[in-house]
Write an enzyme that holds these catalytic residues in place. Structure first.
Site, PDB file in Angstrom:
ATOM      1  N   LYS A  68       0.827  -1.206   0.000  1.00  0.00           N
ATOM      2  CA  LYS A  68       0.000   0.000   0.000  1.00  0.00           C
ATOM      3  C   LYS A  68       0.865   1.262   0.000  1.00  0.00           C
ATOM      4  O   LYS A  68       2.042   1.234   0.352  1.00  0.00           O
ATOM      5  CB  LYS A  68      -0.916   0.009   1.231  1.00  0.00           C
ATOM      6  CG  LYS A  68      -1.843  -1.200   1.310  1.00  0.00           C
ATOM      7  CD  LYS A  68      -2.871  -1.187   0.193  1.00  0.00           C
ATOM      8  CE  LYS A  68      -3.786  -2.404   0.259  1.00  0.00           C
ATOM      9  NZ  LYS A  68      -3.250  -3.578  -0.416  1.00  0.00           N
ATOM     10  N   ASP A  69       0.224   2.377  -0.373  1.00  0.00           N
ATOM     11  CA  ASP A  69       0.920   3.664  -0.442  1.00  0.00           C
ATOM     12  C   ASP A  69       1.538   4.032   0.903  1.00  0.00           C
ATOM     13  O   ASP A  69       1.026   3.668   1.967  1.00  0.00           O
ATOM     14  CB  ASP A  69      -0.059   4.772  -0.840  1.00  0.00           C
ATOM     15  CG  ASP A  69      -0.637   4.573  -2.215  1.00  0.00           C
ATOM     16  OD1 ASP A  69      -0.303   5.354  -3.112  1.00  0.00           O
ATOM     17  OD2 ASP A  69      -1.432   3.633  -2.393  1.00  0.00           O
ATOM     18  N   LYS A  70       2.627   4.804   0.833  1.00  0.00           N
ATOM     19  CA  LYS A  70       3.241   5.311   2.058  1.00  0.00           C
ATOM     20  C   LYS A  70       2.539   6.570   2.534  1.00  0.00           C
ATOM     21  O   LYS A  70       2.077   6.631   3.675  1.00  0.00           O
ATOM     22  CB  LYS A  70       4.733   5.599   1.846  1.00  0.00           C
ATOM     23  CG  LYS A  70       5.376   6.231   3.075  1.00  0.00           C
ATOM     24  CD  LYS A  70       6.856   6.506   2.895  1.00  0.00           C
ATOM     25  CE  LYS A  70       7.424   7.130   4.166  1.00  0.00           C
ATOM     26  NZ  LYS A  70       8.884   7.364   4.076  1.00  0.00           N
TER      27      LYS A  70
END
Length: 674
Positions: free
Chosen positions: A295-297
């Site tokens: 998942k995105d940071k």
């Protein structure tokens, strides 16, 4: 609108022709919320959302690793499939030899270590002086072994002497010096339940020699086993429990089969960075964690994970510790098997776009009410277009590493051409800023001095420091640069060639749409089977049967553009049998890869390639316009002379299939880089 420092990595080719609008995203972490959708179509945070009285806010306490644990986290913990990450390593400030020994003795010790590399050296032992206080002596022992794990410290009260550990010399003949050092740090720490994993080793005879050495010298302290991960085999070493027999009992084998699932809620934290934190705290390997996707940071994210060899009760006991690091664990429960990568339907996104305005300032009405009406019309047209037609399924900018002077795909191209020196120099190309990381990179390119550059490189830059250590040890010629790349975990190495292949895919799609139009054409590739699941159709697949569209099928309109696949370059894929097939050949030849087998044997890299749908479609797309910045404040300051309360924000909610990028969907809606 594109964020500062981001590079434009995506071709300016869209599938629809609506006007779009401008705005800014990710002004705040809460503006980008990603929730995994499991294989049953359920959002994984539903129970957490119902069971919490208030929104979760991470503690402001600074996150730190337990002392020494970073030394025996598996190298594979520092891996990212889609983006490079910098792992924050613990500060060794408490082991400052200049403070503990005095600078003159510390310098003498450094010189002694250098002489050990000279086999003709006669000095085999060094006195560090006398230390009357037992606590001071203990600190000296710990500090010296941490800094130089290949040294033995001996107390002849009150004097402490150091000499080379013969076991280290023997082990360093079997594995790399970095691995030998890290292993001895792991042995010295003796943290209960901890483990250490050597680098990938597909030579069975060599693994046997390592097993025999470890059993002979450390058999009472550790146990070893070989395991396979992502096609490679490595040796894992685990500390024995006190009194534990060499052979595992049936109860212990059952413990190996314990799986605990949980929902991870993280904020402004990379998925694999979170795993490295949890693995260190639990004393397991990062590879004991499985997940469906990364998942995105820069977002708030929810995703399911499964950890092996950790009971639900033990995991719950660690939840308070994890919260201090920006992670919250909910829905902790026992399961019977690990997760598989890709075992999800997709992701749900809740996004906020702030400071909306038309593309042309001349189109902006004078009054706030007129402006709201104008933007409402633009947004409605854009959303309806993307609902009906989808968006071009490009790889997003994070695939190439945003904010870098040299994009990751250029590094990947150099690796595929096996030009190790160029790849290293591209890797160390600095940003045009005056910060410690860029200064260290700049110093390396100017001086070729890896040792001095390592001293300048921030401790948090794990990849750069691994490379510089290897370059200092092996040199900066072609062989030394190859060793530097091998010092990185496999997943981190393969990221760069994958970035190059993703760039080719993006460019191929833009050329395909420009030259062959928006319908399925003869020679295009499509799925052979009908009725595949959305999870399979969503993104990438390397194990699907491919059908080539015939001339008759083109004339009859049997297939649509939404069914067309484009291949990611590799050694197992089939290319289109039309002008696009020639385009791929010419593009690879232009990049010097006309004879490329998409294997780099010296770095143990193999790229089979895959197929990816040309178009993607958001599901369950809804939106809402709000005045006053959407309750979270605008981007700061006035826009075209307007007051902040007159600013307009857009809330978007939609689902995407796995491997699709929300930023690319938003880019199609807005018709600008985001």
């Amino acid at each position: 609108m594109r964020q500062d420092g981001d590079a434009v990595n995506v071709p300016a080719c869209f599938i629809s022709s609506h006007e779009g609008f401008l705005g800014s995203i990710k002004n705040f972490i809460k503006d980008f919320v990603v929730t995994e959708i499991d294989i049953n179509g359920q959002q994984v945070n539903q129970e957490a959302a119902e069971g919490c009285a208030s929104a979760y806010k991470p503690s402001e306490t600074t996150a730190r690793f337990p002392q020494n644990n970073h030394s025996f986290v598996s190298h594979n913990s520092y891996v990212s499939a889609d983006c490079g990450i910098d792992v924050a390593l613990p500060s060794p400030g408490s082991f400052d030899l200049g403070v503990i020994l005095g600078q003159s003795v510390s310098d003498e010790l450094e010189q002694f270590v250098l002489t050990l590399k000279d086999e003709k050296a006669t000095q085999q032992e060094l006195s560090l002086g006398s230390f009357s206080d037992k606590h001071h002596r203990a600190n000296v022992h710990r500090a010296v072994r941490h800094r130089f794990p290949f040294l033995m410290t001996v107390t002849i009260q009150p004097e402490i002497r150091v000499r080379e550990d013969p076991d280290y010399r023997e082990l360093s003949q079997l594995v790399t010096e970095d691995e030998a050092e890290d292993f001895f740090r792991f042995i010295d720490a003796k943290v209960r339940g901890s483990s250490y994993t050597f680098g990938a080793d597909d030579d069975k005879d060599h693994r046997t020699a390592v097993h025999h050495f470890l059993s002979r010298r450390f058999g009472k302290l550790v146990e070893t086993k070989s395991f396979s991960d992502q096609g490679s085999t490595a040796i894992s070493v685990r500390l024995r429990e006190r009194g534990r027999p060499k052979k595992r009992s049936s109860d212990e084998r059952k413990e190996e089969e314990v799986y605990t699932a949980f929902t991870l809620h993280k904020e402004n934290l990379e998925t694999l960075e979170a795993i490295s934190y949890m693995a260190a705290a639990l004393g397991v390997l990062p590879s004991d964690f499985t997940y469906a996707g990364i998942k995105d940071k820069r977002a708030i994210t929810y995703q399911t994970m499964v950890v092996k060899k950790v009971s639900p009760q033990r995991l719950k006991e660690k939840r308070a510790e994890f919260e201090k690091r920006g992670m919250r664990l909910t829905q902790v429960r026992s399961v019977s098997e690990p997760l598989r990568l890709g075992r999800l339907q997709g992701n749900h996104f809740d996004l906020v776009v702030r400071d909306l305005r038309p593309h042309s300032s001349s189109d902006a009405p004078a009054s706030g009410a007129e402006r709201h009406t104008r933007l409402a019309a633009l947004v409605k047209e854009a959303v309806e277009n993307v609902k009906d037609r989808g968006f071009v399924n490009y790889y997003g900018p994070q695939r190439f590493g945003t904010g870098q002077s040299v994009q990751s795909d250029r590094v990947g191209l150099a690796l595929l051409k096996e030009d190790m020196v160029s790849a290293v120099r591209l890797f160390f190309t600095p940003e045009d800023v005056d910060d410690p990381q860029s200064n260290a990179k700049r110093h390396f390119l100017q001086t070729d001095n890896a040792k001095e550059s390592l001293a300048l490189m921030p401790l948090s830059k794990a990849r750069e420091r691994l490379m510089l250590r290897a370059l200092n040890r092996y040199g900066t010629n072609a062989d030394g640069c190859a060793q530097a790349w091998l010092s990185l975990p496999h997943g981190m190495r393969v990221f760069y060639p994958h970035a190059y292949c993703s760039r080719v895919w993006n460019d191929a799609v833009a050329h395909r749409l420009t030259t062959l139009g928006h319908s399925a054409r003869r020679g295009d590739l499509v799925w052979m089977q009908e009725g595949q699941s959305k999870a399979d159709e969503a993104g990438e697949s390397s194990s699907v049967q491919i059908h080539v569209v015939t001339d008759q099928e083109e004339q009859s309109g049997v297939y649509t553009l939404g069914q067309v696949l484009m291949p990611m370059p590799g050694n197992t894929v089939k290319y289109p049998e039309n002008a696009m097939g020639t385009w791929y050949q010419e593009r690879l030849a232009r990049d010097g890869l006309d004879n490329c087998r998409f294997r780099v044997g010296s770095l143990k890299l193999n790229l089979p390639g895959c197929y990816r749908l040309l178009l993607a479609t958001p599901h369950n797309l809804t939106y809402q316009l709000q005045r006053g910045g959407g309750g979270g404040g605008g981007g700061g300051g006035d826009v075209m002379g307007e007051r902040k309360q007159d600013m307009i924000s857009l809330t978007l909610n939609f689902d995407l299939d796995s491997s699709c990028y929300a930023t690319i969907c938003l880019r199609e809606i807005m018709k600008c880089d985001v």
